[in-house]
Design a protein around this motif. Structure first.
Motif, PDB file in Angstrom:
ATOM      1  N   PRO A 118       0.831  -1.208   0.000  1.00 29.84           N
ATOM      2  CA  PRO A 118       0.000   0.000   0.000  1.00 29.84           C
ATOM      3  C   PRO A 118       0.864   1.256   0.000  1.00 29.84           C
ATOM      4  O   PRO A 118       1.994   1.282   0.489  1.00 29.84           O
ATOM      5  N   LEU A 119       0.313   2.314  -0.562  1.00 28.92           N
ATOM      6  CA  LEU A 119       1.027   3.584  -0.624  1.00 28.92           C
ATOM      7  C   LEU A 119       0.962   4.282   0.722  1.00 28.92           C
ATOM      8  O   LEU A 119      -0.054   4.251   1.420  1.00 28.92           O
ATOM      9  N   PHE A 120       2.081   4.939   1.090  1.00 28.53           N
ATOM     10  CA  PHE A 120       2.197   5.625   2.368  1.00 28.53           C
ATOM     11  C   PHE A 120       2.322   7.123   2.135  1.00 28.53           C
ATOM     12  O   PHE A 120       3.079   7.574   1.266  1.00 28.53           O
ATOM     13  N   ASN A 121       1.618   7.883   2.958  1.00 34.21           N
ATOM     14  CA  ASN A 121       1.706   9.339   2.945  1.00 34.21           C
ATOM     15  C   ASN A 121       2.125   9.802   4.333  1.00 34.21           C
ATOM     16  O   ASN A 121       1.363   9.661   5.296  1.00 34.21           O
ATOM     17  N   PRO A 122       3.343  10.352   4.506  1.00 34.72           N
ATOM     18  CA  PRO A 122       3.803  10.752   5.849  1.00 34.72           C
ATOM     19  C   PRO A 122       2.883  11.789   6.488  1.00 34.72           C
ATOM     20  O   PRO A 122       2.487  12.771   5.850  1.00 34.72           O
ATOM     21  N   ILE A 123       2.561  11.558   7.760  1.00 30.84           N
ATOM     22  CA  ILE A 123       1.656  12.443   8.485  1.00 30.84           C
ATOM     23  C   ILE A 123       2.357  13.095   9.667  1.00 30.84           C
ATOM     24  O   ILE A 123       2.340  14.319   9.831  1.00 30.84           O
ATOM     25  N   LEU A 124       3.006  12.304  10.529  1.00 29.10           N
ATOM     26  CA  LEU A 124       3.642  12.849  11.726  1.00 29.10           C
ATOM     27  C   LEU A 124       4.796  11.955  12.131  1.00 29.10           C
ATOM     28  O   LEU A 124       4.971  10.834  11.616  1.00 29.10           O
ATOM     29  N   THR A 125       5.596  12.466  13.081  1.00 26.87           N
ATOM     30  CA  THR A 125       6.764  11.742  13.588  1.00 26.87           C
ATOM     31  C   THR A 125       6.730  11.757  15.107  1.00 26.87           C
ATOM     32  O   THR A 125       6.492  12.807  15.727  1.00 26.87           O
ATOM     33  N   LYS A 126       6.971  10.601  15.682  1.00 27.73           N
ATOM     34  CA  LYS A 126       7.070  10.457  17.137  1.00 27.73           C
ATOM     35  C   LYS A 126       8.372   9.747  17.452  1.00 27.73           C
ATOM     36  O   LYS A 126       8.515   8.538  17.185  1.00 27.73           O
ATOM     37  N   GLY A 127       9.318  10.482  18.015  1.00 24.87           N
ATOM     38  CA  GLY A 127      10.617   9.908  18.304  1.00 24.87           C
ATOM     39  C   GLY A 127      11.331   9.529  17.023  1.00 24.87           C
ATOM     40  O   GLY A 127      11.530  10.354  16.124  1.00 24.87           O
ATOM     41  N   ASN A 132       2.626   7.021   8.805  1.00 22.18           N
ATOM     42  CA  ASN A 132       2.095   7.345   7.485  1.00 22.18           C
ATOM     43  C   ASN A 132       0.628   6.953   7.400  1.00 22.18           C
ATOM     44  O   ASN A 132       0.169   6.005   8.062  1.00 22.18           O
ATOM     45  N   GLU A 133      -0.061   7.688   6.561  1.00 23.60           N
ATOM     46  CA  GLU A 133      -1.424   7.291   6.211  1.00 23.60           C
ATOM     47  C   GLU A 133      -1.348   6.232   5.125  1.00 23.60           C
ATOM     48  O   GLU A 133      -0.659   6.395   4.118  1.00 23.60           O
ATOM     49  N   CYS A 134      -2.063   5.159   5.327  1.00 25.29           N
ATOM     50  CA  CYS A 134      -2.030   4.031   4.403  1.00 25.29           C
ATOM     51  C   CYS A 134      -3.258   4.102   3.503  1.00 25.29           C
ATOM     52  O   CYS A 134      -4.397   4.128   3.990  1.00 25.29           O
ATOM     53  N   PHE A 135      -3.041   4.154   2.181  1.00 27.30           N
ATOM     54  CA  PHE A 135      -4.164   4.233   1.254  1.00 27.30           C
ATOM     55  C   PHE A 135      -3.848   3.405   0.017  1.00 27.30           C
ATOM     56  O   PHE A 135      -2.803   2.732  -0.055  1.00 27.30           O
ATOM     57  N   GLU A 136      -4.747   3.438  -0.953  1.00 30.34           N
ATOM     58  CA  GLU A 136      -4.661   2.612  -2.162  1.00 30.34           C
ATOM     59  C   GLU A 136      -4.656   1.116  -1.821  1.00 30.34           C
ATOM     60  O   GLU A 136      -3.948   0.323  -2.425  1.00 30.34           O
ATOM     61  N   HIS A 137      -5.449   0.747  -0.827  1.00 26.49           N
ATOM     62  CA  HIS A 137      -5.614  -0.673  -0.493  1.00 26.49           C
ATOM     63  C   HIS A 137      -7.040  -0.856   0.001  1.00 26.49           C
ATOM     64  O   HIS A 137      -7.724   0.102   0.389  1.00 26.49           O
ATOM     65  N   ILE A 138      -7.484  -2.071   0.008  1.00 28.08           N
ATOM     66  CA  ILE A 138      -8.845  -2.393   0.428  1.00 28.08           C
ATOM     67  C   ILE A 138      -8.854  -2.703   1.918  1.00 28.08           C
ATOM     68  O   ILE A 138      -7.855  -3.188   2.475  1.00 28.08           O
ATOM     69  N   SER A 139      -9.952  -2.395   2.572  1.00 35.10           N
ATOM     70  CA  SER A 139     -10.110  -2.658   4.006  1.00 35.10           C
ATOM     71  C   SER A 139     -11.302  -3.581   4.222  1.00 35.10           C
ATOM     72  O   SER A 139     -12.261  -3.572   3.442  1.00 35.10           O
ATOM     73  N   ASN A 140     -11.216  -4.355   5.260  1.00 32.39           N
ATOM     74  CA  ASN A 140     -12.301  -5.273   5.581  1.00 32.39           C
ATOM     75  C   ASN A 140     -13.558  -4.494   5.949  1.00 32.39           C
ATOM     76  O   ASN A 140     -13.510  -3.537   6.718  1.00 32.39           O
ATOM     77  N   LYS A 141     -14.668  -4.929   5.393  1.00 33.75           N
ATOM     78  CA  LYS A 141     -15.946  -4.314   5.700  1.00 33.75           C
ATOM     79  C   LYS A 141     -16.639  -5.110   6.790  1.00 33.75           C
ATOM     80  O   LYS A 141     -16.068  -6.051   7.351  1.00 33.75           O
ATOM     81  N   LYS A 142     -17.883  -4.747   7.054  1.00 31.69           N
ATOM     82  CA  LYS A 142     -18.596  -5.370   8.159  1.00 31.69           C
ATOM     83  C   LYS A 142     -18.878  -6.844   7.896  1.00 31.69           C
ATOM     84  O   LYS A 142     -18.835  -7.654   8.806  1.00 31.69           O
ATOM     85  N   ALA A 143     -19.170  -7.197   6.662  1.00 28.61           N
ATOM     86  CA  ALA A 143     -19.563  -8.573   6.356  1.00 28.61           C
ATOM     87  C   ALA A 143     -18.609  -9.266   5.403  1.00 28.61           C
ATOM     88  O   ALA A 143     -18.887 -10.386   4.989  1.00 28.61           O
ATOM     89  N   PHE A 144     -17.473  -8.630   5.051  1.00 28.76           N
ATOM     90  CA  PHE A 144     -16.555  -9.223   4.090  1.00 28.76           C
ATOM     91  C   PHE A 144     -15.124  -9.073   4.592  1.00 28.76           C
ATOM     92  O   PHE A 144     -14.773  -8.101   5.263  1.00 28.76           O
ATOM     93  N   ARG A 145     -14.310 -10.044   4.203  1.00 34.06           N
ATOM     94  CA  ARG A 145     -12.910 -10.072   4.586  1.00 34.06           C
ATOM     95  C   ARG A 145     -12.078 -10.225   3.316  1.00 34.06           C
ATOM     96  O   ARG A 145     -12.469 -10.942   2.378  1.00 34.06           O
ATOM     97  N   TYR A 146     -10.906  -9.577   3.275  1.00 33.41           N
ATOM     98  CA  TYR A 146     -10.093  -9.553   2.069  1.00 33.41           C
ATOM     99  C   TYR A 146      -8.662  -9.982   2.397  1.00 33.41           C
ATOM    100  O   TYR A 146      -8.090  -9.578   3.420  1.00 33.41           O
TER     101      TYR A 146
END
Length: 599
Positions: A118-127, A132-146
């Motif tokens: 998945p593509l990463f977009n840097p958001i913040l740094t801790k230590g 990163n924000e993770c996007f361009e990928h599918i996420s599991n929904k309420k009734a489906f798994r991927y």
């Protein structure tokens, strides 16, 4: 002189001889008409039951037989062989539960490439961690798994696709099993969020045995200061967020903290309390908070799958099943693993889509502090239904696993065992989704307890599945010492093997245990899970190929030869033969047609 007596007049002889009265069954048994101390049941015993009438075969009338052109003389004779066949009870062979095949489009050349990260977009740094924000990928929904999949020429009967994974190839947080507001680092082992409590689950689950993982709090409750004017509550109020950690099942919601419902068991960072069903309780004597820099270890113990099935099937007996049976003898048959899934495309990447398990109403009712009117009516009717969860509960989702527990470590020291008798997860304890096509009672091989972390408004945590743990417990260190590098060496099968055995009794006892009895890191479970996925893919392919061979032997033989040719050609000349795959593959078995749309 005595008087002579006259003889008695003789009765007239009857004109007819009386016939013998036929004796009924009661007379033959000499049963009296009235009851007596020796025969108190005379009236009931005299009652006779009418004999059951034999079922007569219904025959057609003469007119119907003549209308059909059947010879009445021959048809009047009963067919003995036909009656014998009808009287015999034909036993059907048991139904074999197998995955459903779906008719899909042939794979494209890009489907043979490994799935991209998945593509990463840097958001913040801790230590030292960049999130990163993770996007361009599918996420599991309420009734489906991927899950990720890839096209393979060696799997024509499975419609060319098998399971795989995306980078990074290691035990980590799953990008599909996380809330959309979770931020990841590049390794996938550290998470944070700027929102309220959000959860992320690992890409590996535990089903039986003893397993361990660690969590380091990167940002959370500040360590206590030496200022006596500040209390622990004041220290926690100035924290950098909050972290909860524990174990969760697949039915647990990702937009809630760990321990919110009956599907997860969690620990709070404030006061180190245990949380289950959203009810925090103390369990450690010190009640110290989990602060930044602390390493919290979680050990999960689950009984064997054989004992687990006894619980969900209702055959568990506390008096007989007195052991967790973690290292049983090899069984003759392995459990049925069925995965109903279909490949779909999402933004150029192919995923397997399958039905997810849904929450059970009985477990949702545990969240209610007071029973509703309907539950009160049920309680009055059946007291067993309102019993607390136990291994023999009438409701399968409310059955618990004996010999199961969760032990907590803080910086390598044992804090206690906050949870015992965890809920069972095998079907029918896990319910199928209420979707058309979903089948209940199916185990897809990924039912179990997952390492889970939830973060809150800046809280950050890093997970460690081993083998290099930060603060390993003594049991895990002893197991690594015995089964480490020397475990792979060949042991001579003679008297020298006795001399090589450990001298220490504790080490000898640990060495004699099986792999499930000893404590292991979740990193080892990740390797086992990959091997299981490979075996399940091969079993499905062979099963589908056998179905094709039974229904169409010629097509199955052609498929095997063509797939071998395609595999060799793809290795030698790339994916130029992908277009030829459209001519391969038989259609045996039950195949459902679906329509795919590019998203």
């Amino acid at each position: 002189m005595a008087t002579e007596t006259s003889p008695r007049p003789r009765s007239a002889t009857p004109s007819t001889i009386p016939q013998k009265r036929p004796m009924n069954l009661d007379d033959e048994q000499h049963i009296p008409a009235v009851s007596s101390p020796l025969n108190p049941d005379a009236p009931t015993s005299r009652a006779r039951k009418a004999p059951a009438r034999e079922q007569r075969e219904k025959k057609e009338s003469l007119k119907k037989r003549e209308a059909k052109g059947v010879d009445s003389t021959r048809s009047s004779t009963p067919d003995t062989q036909t009656n014998i066949k009808k009287s015999r009870k034909v036993e059907k062979p048991p139904d074999i539960v197998r995955p459903v095949r779906y008719y899909t489009k042939p794979p494209s050349p890009s489907d043979f490439d490994a799935p991209r990260q998945p593509l990463f977009n840097p958001i913040l740094t801790k230590g030292n961690h960049e999130f990163n924000e993770c996007f361009e990928h599918i996420s599991n929904k309420k009734a489906f798994r991927y899950t990720n999949c890839i096209a393979d020429p060696g799997f024509p009967s499975s419609r060319w696709f098998r399971q795989t994974d995306a980078e990074p190839f290691q035990p980590r947080f799953s990008f599909q099993e996380a809330s959309s507001h979770i931020l990841f680092d590049s390794t996938g082992r550290s998470i944070t969020t700027e929102k309220g409590f959000r959860m992320a689950r690992a890409n590996v689950c535990a089903r039986e045995g003893r397993w361990y993982y660690e969590c380091k709090i990167l940002s959370g409750v500040k360590p206590p200061t030496h200022d006596p004017s500040l209390t622990q509550q004041d220290s926690s109020s100035s924290s950098g967020g909050h972290v909860r950690l524990g174990w969760a099942r697949r039915e647990a919601s990702l937009d809630t903290p760990v321990g919110f419902d009956a599907y997860s068991y969690g620990l709070r960072d404030v006061s180190g309390q245990k949380v289950h069903l959203s009810r925090p309780k103390d369990f450690a004597p010190s009640n110290d908070s989990f602060c930044e820099g602390d390493v919290i270890g979680l050990e999960l113990t689950l009984p064997s799958l054989a004992l687990h099935r006894k619980v969900v099937e209702g055959s568990y007996n506390k008096a007989v099943d007195v052991s967790d049976d973690l290292d049983p003898h090899p069984a003759a048959e392995a459990p049925e693993i069925v995965r109903d899934r279909v490949p779909i495309r999402y933004k150029g990447v192919v995923y397997f889509e399958q039905f997810e398990y849904s929450s059970a109403k009985d477990l949702e009712d545990l969240m209610n502090p007071a029973p509703s009117l309907s539950n009160a009516a049920v309680a009055a009717k059946d007291a067993a239904a309102t019993a607390p969860p136990n291994p023999n509960h009438p409701s399968v989702p409310l059955r618990t696993l004996p010999f199961s527990s969760i032990k907590v470590y803080k910086n390598g020291k044992v804090l206690g065992t906050p949870f015992t008798d965890l809920f069972a997860f095998l079907p029918l304890a896990s319910k199928a989704a209420t979707q058309q096509g979903a089948r209940d009672g199916i185990d897809d091989g990924m039912l179990g307890y997952f390492p889970a972390i939830s973060v809150f408004r800046g809280g950050a945590a890093e997970i460690n599945f081993g083998p290099d743990f930060w603060c390993p417990p003594s049991d895990l260190a002893a197991a690594d010492g015995v089964d480490g590098e020397d475990a792979d060496d060949d042991v001579p099968m003679d008297g020298n093997a006795i001399a090589m055995a450990p001298k220490d009794p504790k080490t000898r006892k640990q060495h004699s245990h099986g792999k499930n009895s000893r404590l292991r890191g979740m990193g080892e479970r990740y390797v086992e899970q990959i091997a299981e996925d490979i075996v399940y893919d091969l079993i499905d392919e062979v099963d589908f190929w056998m179905l094709d061979a039974i229904e169409n032997p010629d097509a199955a033989a052609a498929d095997g030869a063509a797939s071998q040719k395609a595999r060799s050609a793809s290795t030698a000349a790339g994916m130029e033969t992908v277009e030829g795959l459209t001519q391969l593959g038989g259609g045996g078995g039950e195949i459902k047609e679906i329509v795919q749309e590019e998203e």
